[in-house]
Design a protein around this motif. Structure first.
Motif, mmCIF file in Angstrom:
data_model
loop_
_atom_site.group_PDB
_atom_site.id
_atom_site.type_symbol
_atom_site.label_atom_id
_atom_site.label_comp_id
_atom_site.label_asym_id
_atom_site.label_seq_id
_atom_site.Cartn_x
_atom_site.Cartn_y
_atom_site.Cartn_z
ATOM 1 N N LEU A 21 0.837 -1.205 0.000
ATOM 2 C CA LEU A 21 0.000 0.000 0.000
ATOM 3 C C LEU A 21 0.872 1.255 0.000
ATOM 4 O O LEU A 21 0.635 2.190 -0.763
ATOM 5 C CB LEU A 21 -0.940 -0.003 1.221
ATOM 6 C CG LEU A 21 -1.855 1.214 1.353
ATOM 7 C CD1 LEU A 21 -2.763 1.365 0.139
ATOM 8 C CD2 LEU A 21 -2.681 1.125 2.634
ATOM 9 N N LEU A 59 -1.547 -3.455 17.883
ATOM 10 C CA LEU A 59 -1.060 -2.087 17.641
ATOM 11 C C LEU A 59 -1.201 -1.194 18.860
ATOM 12 O O LEU A 59 -0.280 -0.465 19.220
ATOM 13 C CB LEU A 59 -1.886 -1.449 16.516
ATOM 14 C CG LEU A 59 -1.378 -1.582 15.101
ATOM 15 C CD1 LEU A 59 -2.221 -0.719 14.181
ATOM 16 C CD2 LEU A 59 0.086 -1.163 15.018
ATOM 17 N N SER A 87 0.594 7.519 4.888
ATOM 18 C CA SER A 87 -0.852 7.582 5.099
ATOM 19 C C SER A 87 -1.010 8.613 6.192
ATOM 20 O O SER A 87 -0.438 8.466 7.280
ATOM 21 C CB SER A 87 -1.374 6.244 5.622
ATOM 22 O OG SER A 87 -1.419 5.293 4.601
ATOM 23 N N LYS A 89 -3.067 9.257 8.311
ATOM 24 C CA LYS A 89 -3.554 8.854 9.637
ATOM 25 C C LYS A 89 -2.464 8.201 10.485
ATOM 26 O O LYS A 89 -2.625 8.091 11.684
ATOM 27 C CB LYS A 89 -4.810 7.996 9.539
ATOM 28 C CG LYS A 89 -4.646 6.550 9.238
ATOM 29 C CD LYS A 89 -5.948 5.846 9.628
ATOM 30 C CE LYS A 89 -5.998 4.427 9.129
ATOM 31 N NZ LYS A 89 -7.142 3.697 9.673
ATOM 32 N N THR A 136 -10.280 -6.635 13.931
ATOM 33 C CA THR A 136 -9.772 -5.264 13.868
ATOM 34 C C THR A 136 -8.743 -5.081 14.977
ATOM 35 O O THR A 136 -8.847 -5.702 16.020
ATOM 36 C CB THR A 136 -10.880 -4.201 14.020
ATOM 37 O OG1 THR A 136 -10.281 -2.909 13.961
ATOM 38 C CG2 THR A 136 -11.645 -4.336 15.321
ATOM 39 N N SER A 137 -7.742 -4.254 14.723
ATOM 40 C CA SER A 137 -6.786 -3.920 15.793
ATOM 41 C C SER A 137 -6.934 -2.471 16.192
ATOM 42 O O SER A 137 -6.089 -1.939 16.898
ATOM 43 C CB SER A 137 -5.355 -4.153 15.326
ATOM 44 O OG SER A 137 -5.210 -5.453 14.869
ATOM 45 N N SER A 138 -7.992 -1.833 15.699
ATOM 46 C CA SER A 138 -8.178 -0.411 15.976
ATOM 47 C C SER A 138 -9.113 -0.237 17.167
ATOM 48 O O SER A 138 -10.253 -0.695 17.140
ATOM 49 C CB SER A 138 -8.764 0.246 14.726
ATOM 50 O OG SER A 138 -9.515 1.382 15.068
ATOM 51 N N ARG A 140 -10.452 2.429 18.027
ATOM 52 C CA ARG A 140 -11.524 3.312 17.558
ATOM 53 C C ARG A 140 -12.663 2.489 16.937
ATOM 54 O O ARG A 140 -13.836 2.681 17.265
ATOM 55 C CB ARG A 140 -10.946 4.279 16.506
ATOM 56 C CG ARG A 140 -11.944 5.165 15.803
ATOM 57 C CD ARG A 140 -11.245 5.970 14.705
ATOM 58 N NE ARG A 140 -10.614 5.108 13.704
ATOM 59 C CZ ARG A 140 -11.255 4.528 12.699
ATOM 60 N NH1 ARG A 140 -12.532 4.747 12.527
ATOM 61 N NH2 ARG A 140 -10.615 3.736 11.857
ATOM 62 N N ARG A 141 -12.309 1.553 16.073
ATOM 63 C CA ARG A 141 -13.339 0.711 15.454
ATOM 64 C C ARG A 141 -13.980 -0.179 16.503
ATOM 65 O O ARG A 141 -15.204 -0.328 16.551
ATOM 66 C CB ARG A 141 -12.703 -0.149 14.353
ATOM 67 C CG ARG A 141 -12.258 0.697 13.171
ATOM 68 C CD ARG A 141 -11.387 -0.059 12.180
ATOM 69 N NE ARG A 141 -11.034 0.803 11.055
ATOM 70 C CZ ARG A 141 -9.948 0.650 10.312
ATOM 71 N NH1 ARG A 141 -9.087 -0.327 10.565
ATOM 72 N NH2 ARG A 141 -9.713 1.475 9.315
ATOM 73 N N LEU A 178 -11.881 -2.568 7.621
ATOM 74 C CA LEU A 178 -10.663 -1.991 7.034
ATOM 75 C C LEU A 178 -11.010 -0.633 6.432
ATOM 76 O O LEU A 178 -12.174 -0.370 6.117
ATOM 77 C CB LEU A 178 -10.132 -2.898 5.920
ATOM 78 C CG LEU A 178 -9.653 -4.287 6.326
ATOM 79 C CD1 LEU A 178 -9.460 -5.153 5.088
ATOM 80 C CD2 LEU A 178 -8.349 -4.195 7.117
ATOM 81 N N GLY A 182 -7.710 2.124 1.616
ATOM 82 C CA GLY A 182 -6.611 1.184 1.404
ATOM 83 C C GLY A 182 -6.994 0.140 0.360
ATOM 84 O O GLY A 182 -6.222 -0.172 -0.554
ATOM 85 N N GLN A 207 -7.776 9.874 7.794
ATOM 86 C CA GLN A 207 -7.958 8.642 7.032
ATOM 87 C C GLN A 207 -8.260 8.939 5.557
ATOM 88 O O GLN A 207 -9.034 9.845 5.251
ATOM 89 C CB GLN A 207 -9.089 7.820 7.667
ATOM 90 C CG GLN A 207 -9.238 6.419 7.067
ATOM 91 C CD GLN A 207 -10.004 5.489 7.988
ATOM 92 O OE1 GLN A 207 -9.765 5.459 9.178
ATOM 93 N NE2 GLN A 207 -10.930 4.719 7.459
ATOM 94 N N GLY A 208 -7.622 8.185 4.677
ATOM 95 C CA GLY A 208 -7.898 8.310 3.243
ATOM 96 C C GLY A 208 -7.063 9.360 2.522
ATOM 97 O O GLY A 208 -7.130 9.467 1.306
ATOM 98 N N ALA A 209 -6.284 10.148 3.276
ATOM 99 C CA ALA A 209 -5.442 11.170 2.634
ATOM 100 C C ALA A 209 -3.970 10.791 2.807
ATOM 101 O O ALA A 209 -3.620 10.021 3.702
ATOM 102 C CB ALA A 209 -5.696 12.546 3.251
ATOM 103 N N CYS A 251 -2.593 8.096 17.703
ATOM 104 C CA CYS A 251 -3.379 7.487 16.633
ATOM 105 C C CYS A 251 -3.954 6.150 17.086
ATOM 106 O O CYS A 251 -4.631 5.479 16.326
ATOM 107 C CB CYS A 251 -2.547 7.352 15.369
ATOM 108 S SG CYS A 251 -0.987 6.555 15.622
ATOM 109 N N GLN A 252 -3.692 5.755 18.323
ATOM 110 C CA GLN A 252 -4.219 4.473 18.783
ATOM 111 C C GLN A 252 -5.212 4.640 19.911
ATOM 112 O O GLN A 252 -5.229 3.869 20.859
ATOM 113 C CB GLN A 252 -3.069 3.543 19.208
ATOM 114 C CG GLN A 252 -2.059 3.275 18.121
ATOM 115 C CD GLN A 252 -2.675 2.673 16.865
ATOM 116 O OE1 GLN A 252 -3.753 2.100 16.907
ATOM 117 N NE2 GLN A 252 -2.008 2.819 15.746
#
Ligand code: DPM
Length: 323
Positions: A21, A59, A87, A89, A136-138, A140-141, A178, A182, A207-209, A251-252
C-alpha cells in the motif's frame, strides 16, 4: 546545505515504507510530481519502520510514537531522503523539530469498510449473527462497533492487507473492518462489502489522505510538494489533526471524526469512546474552513467539558499515551 532542487543532479529522493500500500501511494506521488516537473528525477527509497517489523503485537499495545514514520523522519533529518509519503492517519500530530507537513493530497473515501467472509455475503453489519468474529486492531473501530453491536466477538488482526484478507477467507474471522481507501488504492474495491455509515462509526483523523512530510528549511522542495496539495482535503485534515492534538490523543485511541465543507464553512464532528463502548462523548463544531485548526481546538475544548478527558485518561492508564 544546498537546496535539494537546485543541486546539480536535480534528483529528489522520496522515502516510503515497503508495504504494498505504501508503495502504491508513493509511486502515485512520484508519478504526479514527474508530470509536474519533468526536468527533475524523482527516486523512491524504501525503509522498514518499527510498525512493519512488529507484526505479532496488538497495535494499541505497542502504542509508540511514530510507529510507521520514525525511520523515515530520521532519514530526512540525516539527509538520506528529501521527503516522505505517509498515510496521513499514521503521521503523529506532533512532528520532530525541523520537519513539516508539506502537503496533504486529495482524500479517497475516508470511511471504514466491512469486508465479509463469503458465507455472509447476503448480510450487512446489522444483520451479522450474534457471536460473529470481527477482526480489527483499531481501538476506535472496536469501541464504536461494540457500542452498537455488543453481541459480536472482536479479535485482533495484524499484518498487511493481503495477509488479513487471507485470514478472513480461511475462516479465522467472519468479517474485517478496514479502511475503504486502502482497499481502493490496492485495486480491491470489490472487497468493500459495505461502507460503514458515520452513524455507526466515525473514521480516523486523516484517514484516506496522504501526508507529505519534509524538512522545513527547503522552500524550493516545498514548492514541488505543494503542487500536490488538495485545499479542501487539507482544511478538513488540519481541523481533524488539530482536534486530535488538542485532546492529546495518539493514533491508537478511540477517537473518530467526520468533516464536511460547504461553501466556506467547515463542520467537524468528533467522538471519544471508552474501549468497552459504554461511554461516548460526541459533539460538532462549524466554523470557517480558513480557520480549520481553530475549529479543531474548539471541538476538543467542548468535548473535554462533556467528559472526553475522563474517558481518555482511563485509556491512557491502560495503553499509554502513544503519539
Ligand atoms: C491507524 C489505525 C490503523 C492504521 C487505527 C485506526 C488501523 C489498524 C487496524 C492509526 N493506522 O484506524 O483507528 O485496523 O488494525 C492504516 C491503514 C491505512 C493507513 C489500514 C486500515 C490505509 C487507509 C488510509 C493502519 N494506516 O485502516 O485499514 O490511508 O487512511
Amino acid at each position: 546545505m544546498p537546496s535539494a532542487v537546485s543541486s546539480q543532479t536535480r534528483t529528489i529522493r522520496i522515502g516510503s515504507r515497503k508495504s504494498q500500500l505504501a508503495l502504491v501511494q508513493t509511486h502515485w506521488v512520484q508519478a504526479e510530481l514527474q508530470k509536474n516537473f519533468p526536468e527533475i528525477t524523482f527516486e523512491v527509497h524504501t525503509m522498514s519502520t518499527q510498525g512493519d517489523k512488529i507484526l505479532d503485537v496488538a497495535l494499541a499495545k505497542i502504542g509508540d510514537k511514530g510507529l510507521f514514520t520514525k525511520e523515515l523522519e530520521l532519514g530526512m533529518v540525516n539527509n538520506e531522503i528529501d521527503f516522505a509519503v505517509h498515510s496521513l492517519k499514521d503521521l503523529p500530530t506532533h512532528l520532530p523539530l525541523g520537519l513539516i507537513l508539506g502537503a496533504i493530497t486529495k482524500r479517497e473515501n475516508p470511511a471504514d469498510a466491512l469486508v465479509v467472509h463469503e458465507k455472509h455475503k447476503a448480510l450487512q453489519i446489522d444483520t451479522l449473527p450474534a457471536g460473529a468474529v470481527i477482526g480489527t486492531s483499531s481501538l476506535r473501530r472496536l469501541a464504536q462497533l461494540r457500542h452498537h453491536f455488543p453481541h459480536f466477538v472482536f479479535k485482533d488482526v495484524r499484518g498487511n492487507l493481503n495477509t488479513r484478507l487471507a485470514k478472513l477467507d480461511a475462516g479465522e474471522y467472519d468479517a474485517l473492518i478496514l479502511a475503504a481507501a486502502g482497499l481502493e488504492r490496492l485495486g480491491m474495491s470489490d472487497r468493500v462489502h459495505q461502507v460503514i455509515p458515520k452513524e455507526i462509526s466515525l473514521h480516523a483523523v486523516g484517514q484516506g489522505a496522504l501526508g507529505i512530510e519534509c524538512r522545513g528549511n527547503d522552500p524550493s522542495l516545498l514548492a514541488l510538494i505543494t503542487s500536490l496539495e488538495h485545499p479542501e482535503t487539507r482544511d478538513r485534515c488540519l481541523a481533524e489533526r488539530s482536534f486530535l492534538r488538542s485532546l492529546e490523543g495518539g493514533c491508537q485511541v478511540p477517537i473518530g471524526v467526520n468533516t464536511e465543507i460547504i461553501g466556506d464553512q467547515l463542520t467537524l464532528m468528533g467522538i471519544v469512546a471508552s474501549v468497552d463502548g459504554t461511554k461516548m462523548v460526541t459533539d460538532t463544531v462549524t466554523g470557517l474552513a480558513a480557520d480549520a485548526e481553530k475549529v479543531g481546538i474548539e471541538l476538543a475544548q467542548r468535548m473535554r467539558q462533556l467528559g472526553a478527558q475522563e474517558i481518555l485518561e482511563e485509556i491512557f492508564k491502560e495503553v499509554g499515551r502513544g503519539t
